[in-house]
Each structure stands twice: as C-alpha cells, then as structure tokens.
Design a protein around this motif. Sequence first.
Motif, PDB file in Angstrom:
ATOM      1  N   ARG B 112      67.211  66.992  59.835  1.00 18.33           N
ATOM      2  CA  ARG B 112      66.106  66.358  60.090  1.00 18.33           C
ATOM      3  C   ARG B 112      65.224  66.223  58.573  1.00 18.33           C
ATOM      4  NH1 ARG B 112      61.572  65.621  63.014  1.00 18.33           N
ATOM      5  NH2 ARG B 112      60.059  67.299  62.153  1.00 18.33           N
ATOM      6  N   LEU B 114      61.781  65.907  56.867  1.00 15.83           N
ATOM      7  CA  LEU B 114      60.288  65.972  57.049  1.00 15.83           C
ATOM      8  C   LEU B 114      59.501  65.665  55.731  1.00 15.83           C
ATOM      9  CD1 LEU B 114      58.500  68.924  58.883  1.00 15.83           C
ATOM     10  CD2 LEU B 114      57.586  67.586  56.786  1.00 15.83           C
ATOM     11  N   ASP B 140      60.350  62.399  59.825  1.00 17.81           N
ATOM     12  CA  ASP B 140      58.826  62.434  60.210  1.00 17.81           C
ATOM     13  C   ASP B 140      57.892  62.486  59.081  1.00 17.81           C
ATOM     14  OD1 ASP B 140      57.934  62.530  63.162  1.00 17.81           O
ATOM     15  OD2 ASP B 140      59.673  63.732  63.179  1.00 17.81           O
ATOM     16  N   TYR B 142      54.413  63.102  57.388  1.00 17.30           N
ATOM     17  CA  TYR B 142      52.786  63.866  57.605  1.00 17.30           C
ATOM     18  C   TYR B 142      52.071  63.264  56.338  1.00 17.30           C
ATOM     19  CZ  TYR B 142      55.244  65.867  61.308  1.00 17.30           C
ATOM     20  OH  TYR B 142      56.099  66.203  62.258  1.00 17.30           O
ATOM     21  N   GLN B 164      57.095  57.896  64.020  1.00 19.75           N
ATOM     22  CA  GLN B 164      57.425  59.251  63.057  1.00 19.75           C
ATOM     23  C   GLN B 164      55.999  59.459  62.180  1.00 19.75           C
ATOM     24  OE1 GLN B 164      59.532  56.178  63.352  1.00 19.75           O
ATOM     25  NE2 GLN B 164      61.436  56.951  63.220  1.00 19.75           N
ATOM     26  N   GLN B 186      59.660  73.972  63.075  1.00 21.57           N
ATOM     27  CA  GLN B 186      60.906  72.942  62.651  1.00 21.57           C
ATOM     28  C   GLN B 186      62.210  73.389  63.172  1.00 21.57           C
ATOM     29  OE1 GLN B 186      60.419  69.756  61.833  1.00 21.57           O
ATOM     30  NE2 GLN B 186      58.212  69.953  61.798  1.00 21.57           N
ATOM     31  N   THR B 190      66.166  71.504  58.810  1.00 28.65           N
ATOM     32  CA  THR B 190      65.351  70.641  58.604  1.00 28.65           C
ATOM     33  C   THR B 190      65.126  70.651  56.813  1.00 28.65           C
ATOM     34  OG1 THR B 190      64.089  70.697  60.326  1.00 28.65           O
ATOM     35  CG2 THR B 190      62.670  69.837  58.571  1.00 28.65           C
ATOM     36  N   ILE B 192      62.610  69.628  53.514  1.00 25.78           N
ATOM     37  CA  ILE B 192      61.239  69.267  53.418  1.00 25.78           C
ATOM     38  C   ILE B 192      60.998  68.670  52.120  1.00 25.78           C
ATOM     39  CG2 ILE B 192      58.855  70.236  53.195  1.00 25.78           C
ATOM     40  CD1 ILE B 192      60.160  71.347  55.766  1.00 25.78           C
TER      41      ILE B 192
END
Lengths: 316, 317
Positions: B112, B114, B140, B142, B164, B186, B190, B192
Amino acid sequence: MSNRTFPFPFTKDQYAYSNNSSILDPPWTLTVTEDYEKEITLKRKLLQQNHSRCFRSLPISIESQWEVMRLVFTQLSEAYPSHFSFTQKGKEFQFQNHLLNEEETFIFRDCTSIELEPMDLAGRHVQEDLILMGDRSDGLFLEAGQLCFPSNWSLAFVLGMEFKSIHYPVPGITDNGFIEKVGRFISRIRPNTAWERKNWSITISEKLDTPLETYADWGRMRQEVTEENAGELVHLRVEVQRLFRMPINHDILFSIHTYLLSLEELIKNEQWLMLFYRNIKTLDDDIADYKGISQYKKEMLGFVEKTMAEKEKMNR
Amino acid sequence: MNTFMQKYYQLKVQKTEYVTPTIKTFTFASESEKLPHFGAGSHISLKLPMGKRQYSLINDPLQDESEYTIAVKNVGTEGGGSSFLHHHVKPGETIEVASPENYFQIRTEARRHLFLAAGIGITPFLSMMAFLSHTGQSFDLYYAGSSASECAFYSTIKKRYPDQAHFYFMEREQKEKELQNVLRNQCIGTHIYICGPSAFMDHYITYCKGLGYPDENIHSERFRPSSTIQNPKAFQVTEEQSAKTLYVNSNQSLLEALIDEGITVPYACRMGVCGTCEVEVCNGSVLHNETFLTEEEKKEKMLACVSRGEGAITIKV
C-alpha cells in the motif's frame, strides 16, 4: 563470427575484476550483427523446445515488461531504420521487422492484445538475452528474463534472487566490497541512461546455448581439447552487457549480447593473440576453475605458444 | 563537460495557469523532438538566471503526451526562482530544461502506498496517483493545507480520487493528532511518502521511525541546490605510497593530476558514478561532489575524478 566486429575484451596484460563500465550515447541496448537471422532462428527454436528454461517471470514484472517491449521496438527502429519500423495509430502500436518480414501489433499495457508476455515477445526480435532487474527498496532482484544463451547459469535457479546472491559463486567477488559497489553503481544509474561492460569466458565449440541445465551435453567437450584441435574447438566468449534504467518503472534492463570467436580466427590478430595469452597465462586458478578453463588450460596454452613461436619465426 | 551526461532541451512554454492565487502551472513542450518518458515522482531542472531549480513533474507518466508540467508556488523571495517564473516566464518563451531525474520513485513492491503532503508538497504525488490508478495498486493521500481555496488541485484530486484523498484543513494540533492516528493504523508492507516543508517532513519521518516503520519504507524528497563545485580551487595533495606531493590546478581533477604524476589509479566513468577511482583520505578536508560513496565512506574516502581537497590533503592510492 568474423573477427572484424568481434568485441575483444582484454585491454591490459592481466585480468582483474573491475567495474569497467562506460556510458553509451545514444543509450541503445541492442546491436544487430551479420548473424541476426541465424541467432534469431536458434533462439526461437530453444524457446519452443524449452520454454520454461528460457523464459521466466514474476507477476511484479509485468509493467516493466511492457516498458521493455516498447523500448526494444523503439530502439531497434531508431538504430536500424531500414530494418525495423515502429509506429503508433491511436491506441495500437505496430512493429515491423523487415529483416524477417514479420509484424507485431499490440495495445500498450493490454495483456489481451498479445499472446506471449511482453518481454518474451520482444526478445524474439533481438539477438540479446534480456534480463529485468527490479529496483526494490532492499536491492535489485531478478524478476523476469528471456535467457537462451547463458554461459553456464540457470534462469530458473536465479529467478527472484537478489543481485549479490546471484553473483555469490564468482570467486573473490565479495573481496573489498566489490560486488556491493557494483550493485550500488547500478542502483544509481539515471533514467534513460545506458552503460556497457564486457565480460568474457571460454566455450568449447561454437555453442551459444550453454545453460547449466544441459551441462552434461556440452561440459564434457572440455575433455576433448588437444593442442591440435584447440584452434578450432576453443572459442573466446564475450558478453557485451548493457544496463539501462527504464524511466517509467525505474527498473533495470540488463541485455547480454554474446559473441564467439574461435582461436583460429583470434590468432590472426597479433595484438589480440598477445593479450589473450598474457591474460590466460596469469589467470588465478580459482577464476580459471570458475570459468571452466582449468581442464584444458595446458592444451590451449600449448596451442597458443606454438602459434606465437611460429609467428615469431616468420617475422624474423 | 556536463558531469552526468544529462541531456538539455530547449523547451517552449505552452501555457501557464493559476491553480490558486499563489500557485501557477507551467507546461513545456519541444518543437523539434519527442521528450523522454519519465516515472512517477520525477522532477526536471530548469536553468533560470539565478541558477538551476528543480520542480516535480505533475503529468501522468503513462499518458505519453510529450510535455512536461510543473506547479510552482510563488514564495515571494526577491530574486528567487519561483518569483522569476511567476512574473517573467510567459507562454511562447523558451527555457532550458534538463531531462527528468527521479529520486522519489514509486516502490512497486509496496502493499500500500501512503502519501503525506503539505502545501505545494502535493506535486510529486500527482504523477504517483495517476500512475497507480493505471496499475491498480492501493494508495491513499493525506493532504494538509490551510484552506480549500489555497489547496492546489483540491477539486481535481477530490473528483479523481474520491475514495483515496483525505484533506486536513483544521488547526495544526488537530491535524497532527489525526495524521498520527492514520500512521499508527497501517498494514505491514505500507510505504510512506512524505513531501512538504522541511519541518513537516522532519516531524513525520521521525514519527514514522518511532512507530517502527523500516527505514526503507519511508521516502521523502527535498530539493537542495545541486552539489556541483561552482568555482574549483587549486589544492595540494600528498600521496602516501609514493611519498609524492603535487598540486591540482583549478582546471584539473585530482585524477588527472595523479595520472600526470605517473601515479596509477584505476578509473572508468570520470563522473563520480562508478566508484572505480576511489582513494583513501588520510588527512585534510574534502569537498565531495559525487553520488557514489555513502556518508560513512565519505569520512575516509573520496573519488579522485570529481571530488576535491581544500588547502592541503593527504591520500593513499
């Protein structure tokens, strides 16, 4: 092959590992030689007979494989515009191989538009073996390969392995952190940039396909070398290896173009003869063992020394 | 010589557009050739009167449109690159642009992705999200900003990535609390990616490390002035093995000086990339100008082809 286009590997009198890479401009990873049709025919025959030995891939490689295919076709058409063309109409790409009178059409990144995996398809139009090294946060991993002409290694064995582990069997390769350095060098190759290095070995008979899997067939020929037949049997094997950083997926395409030259041909060039002799003569035993030379080193050197003595006599 | 064989293009400004009152996009294209492909997270360097400036490409890497678009926030510094671009670069003008580089690439192996963006730090994530939507990988975003109206690409992102994209326009303390909460929850695997002002990046990198994310799963990008030595100066070198002392002129590399002196040093690329001409530094201070050695190695080694000594140094070949 003739010695006119042979990429002779030795520049110094003694062989030592080095990162002897040079940058290429333009950054082309492929070369078409006079043996194109002969080698493509052999390659396709091997793929047909032993597909799982000659092509392997992991699912993670698919995006990069598409990038490789588009790159291979683009570079062929740029480097050899009279032999190949590559065009795009809307979503569809068309590659034409004028040397073989063939055509490939596909929709980029649409796996239903082709019958083979992309790199398996692209590799059938080039003399090079193609290896895809995935650049992951914890190293470079062999994630796909079309390998028909290996010099005594097995694609099935190394699939998924990390760069350093793949090279572990090479004697002395970890001394002074050498292999780490080479790995680091590769990890820093910039997008759309290609580097070239040459590697060499010796093959008995003019045989391009010497995978580990068929060692029993070709390995025993090493026992047949005599001072009398060495000129004909012994071939200097040179791999022109190119590393290209693919810009979109950030992985490395490693292409290997293998050239073979018989000693008979090699000795026609006196400079090459001298350099070949000095390098083999001073080769460390463990490297000679690794390259499979130890079994016939004496006979091969006997042939070379005899030739040198004859040439010297004639030059007097 | 151009140290890294980087290719430069004369690109024409096709269009410019304000996306917020202080952020403007610039689209460049070549009139004569197809531009090289690039990957998600890539940037280009623009040659501006005040020096080279780097900006992330915000295009979709798989669109193959042969144009480069950047988004620039006018930080208002007099004589700065962003202010120059905002006020003086108009459609139709030509700018010299280096081929794309990528030090902030997508990690394909991530389970994933992020993305943590603040302000104009959103730019590299635009190409990343476009790319991952094509390849179908999980991600996703942020995105922290001061308000929706000052948040670049707010409506585009909201529309394209409704599931997302998550926006944070609240007070700083509340923002921090919520973002930290996200980072705490998470799955393993994942990766980052953090981009924004230095303090923002430092804070969240430290926070992620504290939570136990492996170093190789935390990625960030900050643009720094390139480390090229601008005005090379002459220096003195003593080579221990040969006990020779020599001078390296300002227009000469250490490698060239050593070779001229008959000291054998293996070398290959001569551009600080391959590591072949590495020598041991026994004494003195060194201006490192390469991309090969690790910070640890730089304490006792240098690459003779591009790095230079300051004043007098002692080395061992």
